[in-house]
Design a protein around this motif. Structure first.
Motif, PDB file in Angstrom:
ATOM      1  N   ALA A   1     -13.593   2.136   3.794  1.00  0.00           N
ATOM      2  CA  ALA A   1     -12.357   2.716   4.304  1.00  0.00           C
ATOM      3  C   ALA A   1     -11.271   2.689   3.237  1.00  0.00           C
ATOM      4  O   ALA A   1     -11.121   1.704   2.510  1.00  0.00           O
ATOM      5  CB  ALA A   1     -11.896   1.951   5.545  1.00  0.00           C
TER       6      ALA A   1
ATOM      7  N   PRO B   1      -2.379  -7.335   8.252  1.00  0.00           N
ATOM      8  CA  PRO B   1      -3.348  -7.221   9.344  1.00  0.00           C
ATOM      9  C   PRO B   1      -3.298  -8.450  10.248  1.00  0.00           C
ATOM     10  O   PRO B   1      -2.883  -9.539   9.834  1.00  0.00           O
ATOM     11  CB  PRO B   1      -4.690  -7.138   8.612  1.00  0.00           C
ATOM     12  CG  PRO B   1      -4.459  -7.906   7.344  1.00  0.00           C
ATOM     13  CD  PRO B   1      -3.026  -7.621   6.964  1.00  0.00           C
TER      14      PRO B   1
ATOM     15  N   MET C   1     -11.715  -6.808   7.314  1.00  0.00           N
ATOM     16  CA  MET C   1     -11.282  -6.373   5.987  1.00  0.00           C
ATOM     17  C   MET C   1     -11.829  -7.289   4.903  1.00  0.00           C
ATOM     18  O   MET C   1     -12.203  -6.836   3.807  1.00  0.00           O
ATOM     19  CB  MET C   1      -9.756  -6.320   5.927  1.00  0.00           C
ATOM     20  CG  MET C   1      -9.141  -5.230   6.788  1.00  0.00           C
ATOM     21  SD  MET C   1      -7.335  -5.270   6.821  1.00  0.00           S
ATOM     22  CE  MET C   1      -6.948  -4.852   5.098  1.00  0.00           C
TER      23      MET C   1
ATOM     24  N   ASP D   1      -6.607   1.844  -3.013  1.00  0.00           N
ATOM     25  CA  ASP D   1      -8.026   1.682  -2.676  1.00  0.00           C
ATOM     26  C   ASP D   1      -8.842   2.791  -3.327  1.00  0.00           C
ATOM     27  O   ASP D   1      -9.921   2.552  -3.888  1.00  0.00           O
ATOM     28  CB  ASP D   1      -8.226   1.741  -1.156  1.00  0.00           C
ATOM     29  CG  ASP D   1      -7.699   0.517  -0.446  1.00  0.00           C
ATOM     30  OD1 ASP D   1      -7.606  -0.541  -1.077  1.00  0.00           O
ATOM     31  OD2 ASP D   1      -7.385   0.629   0.754  1.00  0.00           O
TER      32      ASP D   1
ATOM     33  N   TYR E   1       1.554  -4.114   4.336  1.00  0.00           N
ATOM     34  CA  TYR E   1       0.692  -4.112   5.513  1.00  0.00           C
ATOM     35  C   TYR E   1       0.158  -5.520   5.764  1.00  0.00           C
ATOM     36  O   TYR E   1      -0.421  -6.143   4.879  1.00  0.00           O
ATOM     37  CB  TYR E   1      -0.472  -3.145   5.312  1.00  0.00           C
ATOM     38  CG  TYR E   1      -1.398  -3.074   6.502  1.00  0.00           C
ATOM     39  CD1 TYR E   1      -0.976  -2.487   7.692  1.00  0.00           C
ATOM     40  CD2 TYR E   1      -2.678  -3.615   6.444  1.00  0.00           C
ATOM     41  CE1 TYR E   1      -1.811  -2.422   8.797  1.00  0.00           C
ATOM     42  CE2 TYR E   1      -3.519  -3.557   7.545  1.00  0.00           C
ATOM     43  CZ  TYR E   1      -3.075  -2.960   8.719  1.00  0.00           C
ATOM     44  OH  TYR E   1      -3.897  -2.909   9.816  1.00  0.00           O
TER      45      TYR E   1
ATOM     46  N   THR F   1       0.828  -1.196   0.000  1.00  0.00           N
ATOM     47  CA  THR F   1       0.000   0.000   0.000  1.00  0.00           C
ATOM     48  C   THR F   1       0.867   1.253   0.000  1.00  0.00           C
ATOM     49  O   THR F   1       2.042   1.215   0.371  1.00  0.00           O
ATOM     50  CB  THR F   1      -0.932   0.000   1.236  1.00  0.00           C
ATOM     51  OG1 THR F   1      -1.820   1.106   1.170  1.00  0.00           O
ATOM     52  CG2 THR F   1      -0.126   0.066   2.521  1.00  0.00           C
TER      53      THR F   1
ATOM     54  N   ARG G   1      -7.418   2.668   2.813  1.00  0.00           N
ATOM     55  CA  ARG G   1      -6.163   2.458   3.547  1.00  0.00           C
ATOM     56  C   ARG G   1      -4.942   2.834   2.718  1.00  0.00           C
ATOM     57  O   ARG G   1      -3.849   2.977   3.247  1.00  0.00           O
ATOM     58  CB  ARG G   1      -6.074   1.003   3.999  1.00  0.00           C
ATOM     59  CG  ARG G   1      -7.175   0.600   4.981  1.00  0.00           C
ATOM     60  CD  ARG G   1      -7.108  -0.877   5.344  1.00  0.00           C
ATOM     61  NE  ARG G   1      -8.100  -1.217   6.368  1.00  0.00           N
ATOM     62  CZ  ARG G   1      -9.364  -1.510   6.104  1.00  0.00           C
ATOM     63  NH1 ARG G   1      -9.792  -1.526   4.851  1.00  0.00           N
ATOM     64  NH2 ARG G   1     -10.207  -1.791   7.086  1.00  0.00           N
TER      65      ARG G   1
ATOM     66  N   SER H   1     -12.313   7.791   3.101  1.00  0.00           N
ATOM     67  CA  SER H   1     -13.269   6.769   2.667  1.00  0.00           C
ATOM     68  C   SER H   1     -13.942   7.192   1.370  1.00  0.00           C
ATOM     69  O   SER H   1     -13.966   8.381   1.018  1.00  0.00           O
ATOM     70  CB  SER H   1     -14.334   6.510   3.746  1.00  0.00           C
ATOM     71  OG  SER H   1     -15.200   7.632   3.876  1.00  0.00           O
TER      72      SER H   1
ATOM     73  N   GLU I   1      -8.486  -8.347  12.612  1.00  0.00           N
ATOM     74  CA  GLU I   1      -8.673  -7.243  11.671  1.00  0.00           C
ATOM     75  C   GLU I   1      -8.919  -7.768  10.260  1.00  0.00           C
ATOM     76  O   GLU I   1      -9.719  -7.202   9.505  1.00  0.00           O
ATOM     77  CB  GLU I   1      -7.451  -6.326  11.664  1.00  0.00           C
ATOM     78  CG  GLU I   1      -7.620  -5.106  10.752  1.00  0.00           C
ATOM     79  CD  GLU I   1      -6.375  -4.252  10.665  1.00  0.00           C
ATOM     80  OE1 GLU I   1      -6.454  -3.158  10.049  1.00  0.00           O
ATOM     81  OE2 GLU I   1      -5.327  -4.656  11.194  1.00  0.00           O
TER      82      GLU I   1
END
Length: 368
Positions: A171, A241, A249, A177, A239, A139, A173, A166, A245
């Motif tokens: 969301a 998670p 996601m 995205d 990243y 990311t 991130r 957002s 989490e």
């Protein structure tokens, strides 16, 4: 590099076999749980290539036409389970009669029917969750670098330095995205929440439709608003998670796919639909072969995407599909008695015509 014919064929068979097996296994397991007698579990249609009988009397078979599959219950007139075979039902002994699908209460039948699409959704969840935990995701910060003068973004009031929080409630991130959420909404308004110098702002913009070409030479219609950012190596981070989490996601990703799929279908009812993006068996085969050349993770991710879309498609309220059966059973639950065999038969004939027409349309669309 374009895939070979063998790679395309093998990839297509793997994708379809996995998805069909999981879908039909959903029906099968819930039917067994409800003590329903099962005559056949088939991967594919048409003549049997090979098969075997299990100790419960179910015939497991692989058939010649690998474009689907079915679970046929004892007492069904045919593989579609559309109508009961009255002769079999009339001649069934007391023990067998209790195990017939038609003898089960309406909620048991509903659970069996809905289990197929649910199995598809579960497959999608497991794959996406495993990929997220196993590979993580690369990311870059969701900060706008440049805004093209006169673009949709400029007119909406977006500025360099804005940090996107957002889009449409999803969301953001990373900048990737933001790009994807905009790209999948051509000519559809999107609500963007951003942070500008510590103050939160909400902006609505409608991405313009644009065409892009992928590495395989295929043209796609996407949404663009006219923003970009330069990326340095130091901007890219991996990243990973945690297990909890990742659950959230993954659910959010599934919600996004469902939302965009429904919006894509809805575009055809308001004149924005792009039939070039519709695909049938030929397109699925082509895409399967292409994605297979990108590696294991990309290929498994494709299985997840197609599985979810097949689950959604099967829930459409069209007789012959699971959604059509659900409509009949829900009406039965409300009325306290089923629709007449004649009404059901007419519905299934209409459903068959619709499915056949859609199949021919997508096939022709794939070949043109």
């Amino acid at each position: 590099m374009l895939p070979s014919f063998f790679t395309t064929l093998l990839s297509f068979l793997v994708v379809l076999t996995v998805i069909v097996f999981v879908h039909e296994m959903g029906h099968y397991l819930v039917a067994r749980w409800n003590k329903i007698a099962i005559q056949t579990f088939s991967i594919g249609f048409g003549p049997e290539l090979f098969g075997w009988n299990d100790r419960h009397g179910t015939r497991w078979r692989v058939s010649a036409i690998p474009l689907g599959g079915y679970v046929r219950f004892v007492g069904d007139m045919n593989a579609t389970s559309a109508l009961p075979d009255n002769d079999v039902i009339a001649n069934a002994g007391p023990e067998l009669r209790d195990r017939l699908f038609v003898s089960k209460n309406v909620w048991q039948r509903i659970s069996v029917v809905i289990a197929g699409p649910v199995a598809n959704v579960l497959l999608t969840f497991v794959i996406l969750y495993a990929l997220l935990l196993g590979y993580g995701r690369y990311t870059i910060p969701p900060v706008i670098g440049d805004v093209v003068t006169g673009s949709v973004a400029a007119e909406a009031g977006l500025q360099p330095g804005d940090r996107i929080l957002s889009v449409d409630g999803y969301a953001v991130r990373g900048f990737e995205d933001f790009q994807r959420l905009v790209a999948t909404a051509p000519q559809r308004p999107v609500t963007i929440v951003l942070d500008r110098s510590g103050a939160e702002k909400t902006i609505v913009a409608t991405p313009e439709a644009a065409e892009t070409t992928d590495r395989f030479g295929k043209t796609h219609r996407i949404g663009r608003i006219g923003v970009s950012r330069d990326v340095e190596n130091s901007d890219v981070t991996l990243y990973r998670p945690g297990p909890v989490e990742a659950v959230g996601m993954t659910f959010e990703e599934i919600r996004f796919i469902v939302d965009r799929t429904v919006a894509f279908i809805g575009d055809f009812f308001v004149g924005r639909g792009d039939r070039e993006q519709l695909g049938g068996p030929v397109k699925v085969a082509q895409v399967s072969g292409e994605v297979a050349t990108l590696g294991f993770a990309a290929f498994v991710n494709l299985i997840a995407m197609i599985s979810l879309n097949i689950g959604i498609f099967n829930l459409l309220p069209v007789p012959m599909l699971d959604g059509g059966h659900l409509v009949y059973y829900l009406i039965e639950a409300v009325r306290g008695r089923p629709l007449s065999p004649r009404v059901q038969e007419v519905g299934f004939r209409i459903g068959l015509a619709l499915v056949f027409t859609l199949t021919i349309f997508t096939l022709v669309n794939d070949l043109l």
